[in-house]
Design an enzyme around this catalytic site. Structure first.
Site, short mmCIF file in Angstrom:
data_model
loop_
_atom_site.label_atom_id
_atom_site.label_comp_id
_atom_site.label_asym_id
_atom_site.label_seq_id
_atom_site.Cartn_x
_atom_site.Cartn_y
_atom_site.Cartn_z
N LYS A 1 16.32 -1.14 5.26
CA LYS A 1 16.06 -2.06 4.15
C LYS A 1 14.56 -2.21 3.92
O LYS A 1 14.13 -2.52 2.81
CB LYS A 1 16.72 -3.42 4.39
CG LYS A 1 16.33 -4.17 5.64
CD LYS A 1 17.18 -5.44 5.78
CE LYS A 1 16.90 -6.17 7.08
NZ LYS A 1 17.77 -7.34 7.26
N ARG A 2 13.76 -1.99 4.97
CA ARG A 2 12.30 -2.05 4.80
C ARG A 2 11.80 -0.94 3.88
O ARG A 2 10.78 -1.07 3.23
CB ARG A 2 11.61 -1.95 6.16
CG ARG A 2 11.80 -3.17 7.05
CD ARG A 2 10.97 -3.05 8.31
NE ARG A 2 11.17 -4.16 9.22
CZ ARG A 2 10.51 -4.32 10.36
NH1 ARG A 2 9.59 -3.45 10.71
NH2 ARG A 2 10.76 -5.35 11.14
#
Length: 484
Positions: free
Chosen positions: A254-255
């Site tokens: 998700k980063r």
């Protein structure tokens, strides 16, 4: 056999990404398949990474996909609190036990000193490992520095010799040299526990029988086991899950902006299709079939079906599966799901929306494709006359105008504007002129839609648009072809 208790323990640091949801799903399936209890625990001790709204995203996602938890912050249970930031006194109690037994120690090293050690490791091209500077401070010095109010963390005292062995249900027996283990921080300078400490304490106190998590935690498991040993606690069953990789071979993150559950859901992927697809990312049912309901997954799920190999997240495969789910929907349910997309796209035309749903139902793989397929309904787009070219039907901008004129003469005389009547009238025209069906139907389709790909043929689109709009658009087509 002891009671099966699994947990999903997300951190509120962003939206629910696919890897997180898969962990939740597998923990849920293990519990339900074995008649156990599924627990939700919020691990929010890293306040620096907390993102507003992410806690709601966790609850909403679990609710949408139907992964109902039996205990958790919102519904309570016998082993709460289920939010780590509310469990501070519990961690303090257990860290003091480790200090008393010598399995933990105070570390007063400043951030600058730790950064220097880290830089030296980088220069030597070896993994960073705390150098034990505060490991053997005598009790008098520790007491004095505490009384002086010096900032500190509490570290786990790792054995310097020997090995630690543990068993994992997926990866088998793993042994590591204790000398390779870092004296990791258990309690941070702000008094909050690290994940490494809190998850062990909580898993024991919440009687977690099966710990299910990503394989990035395999290397830390010996540290956790040494904590279990220090406390004299029973070690749970470990199930470490394989990585999920993007098609380029990189880890989903998700980063890095990889799509979350919310992203796919908002794009019109069905929740059941998403859940079904991610169930197969690292697990095999052992049969050729790929489409399963949640209840069927509960029935057939087994730990033995989990793989060591990384799973590839294939968006095309998810899209295919989503299309299968859409086609399996009752037409009424598809119609209900499609209506928001109709209202978003069609502002002026008055059409039979159920008829539109019947045209789209078997032609849509993702609901978000709907606007692009129906954007011709409100108004005829400014299309390229090259669309009239159909080599197999031998149509082109040179002859399409004559075919449209012939169709127009027939269509104008229709009083009962229904599919069957339109179909019969145009097919009779084809026979009368000795043409192929497509030589009439293809130009009609292009003229009324202005598109190469449509949710139906010329007859279906004519019925949908109505007589007046159809004739109007065919006349426009004829005029454009004559003036090309």
């Amino acid at each position: 056999m002891k009671e099966v208790r699994t947990r999903f323990a997300p951190s509120p640091t962003g939206y629910m990404h696919i890897g997180n949801l898969r962990t939740a799903l597998y923990a849920y399936l293990v519990a339900r398949n074995m008649g156990g209890t599924f627990i939700l625990r919020i691990e929010d001790t890293d306040r620096g990474r907390y993102i507003e709204g992410s806690l709601d995203a966790i609850y909403n996602t679990l609710k949408i996909v139907g992964l109902e938890h039996d205990e958790g912050p919102d519904i309570g249970g016998d082993y709460g609190p289920y939010t780590q930031s509310e469990r501070g006194p519990i961690y303090k109690k257990y860290v003091e036990r480790l200090l008393e037994s010598g399995d933990a120690y105070y570390c007063f090293c400043s951030k600058d000193r730790i950064d220097r050690v880290r830089e030296e490791s980088r220069k030597k091209k070896v993994p960073f490992k705390y150098d034990g500077y505060c490991r053997n401070l005598d009790s008098g010095e520790v007491k004095e520095r505490l009384e002086n109010g010096e900032e500190y963390v509490i570290r786990q005292r790792m054995p310097l010799t020997g090995t630690t062995t543990f068993d994992d249900e997926v990866y088998g027996r793993i042994t590591v040299e204790n000398s390779s283990l870092d004296d990791n921080v258990l309690l941070k300078s702000d008094g909050m526990p690290t994940y490494n400490f809190a998850n062990v304490v909580d898993d024991h106190l919440m009687k977690i029988s099966h710990v299910i998590r990503g394989n990035e935690y395999l290397s830390s498991t010996p540290k956790y086991n040494l904590l279990y040993k220090a406390f004299g606690w029973e070690i749970p069953t470990y199930i470490h899950l394989p990585l999920i990789l993007r098609e380029d071979g990189k880890k989903l993150s998700k980063r890095e902006g990889d799509a979350s559950f919310e992203d796919f859901y908002s794009k019109g992927y069905l929740k059941d299709a998403i859940l079904n697809y991610i169930s197969l990312l690292g697990w095999s049912p052992g049969i050729e079939r790929e489409i399963f309901t949640k209840d069927e997954l509960i029935e057939i799920f087994s730990i033995e079906g989990l793989s060591k190999s990384p799973a590839i997240f294939d968006v095309a495969k998810l899209k295919w599966m989503n299309g299968e789910y859409i086609r399996a929907l009752p037409i009424e349910e598809f119609h209900k799901m499609a209506m928001p997309y109709y209202k978003e796209t069609i502002k002026e035309a008055e059409i039979d929306y159920m008829l539109l749903s019947k045209l789209l139902h078997t032609r849509v793989e993702v609901l978000s494709e709907i606007p692009e397929q129906i954007d011709f309904v409100d108004r005829l787009p400014d299309y390229d006359l090259g669309l009239y070219t159909h080599k197999r039907m031998k149509t082109s901008p040179e002859n399409a105008g004559e075919f449209l004129k012939a169709a127009l003469d027939v269509l104008i005389d229709i009083d009962d504007w229904t599919f069957d009547v339109i179909h019969e009238s145009l097919i009779n025209l084809v026979k009368k002129l000795g043409l192929k069906n497509g030589q009439i139907l293809w130009p009609v389709r292009v003229a009324v839609s202005g598109k190469q790909f449509t949710p139906g043929g010329g007859i279906e689109l004519a019925e949908l648009l109505g007589k007046d709009e159809t004739i109007k658009r065919i006349k426009v087509g004829i005029e454009r072809l004559e003036n090309k």
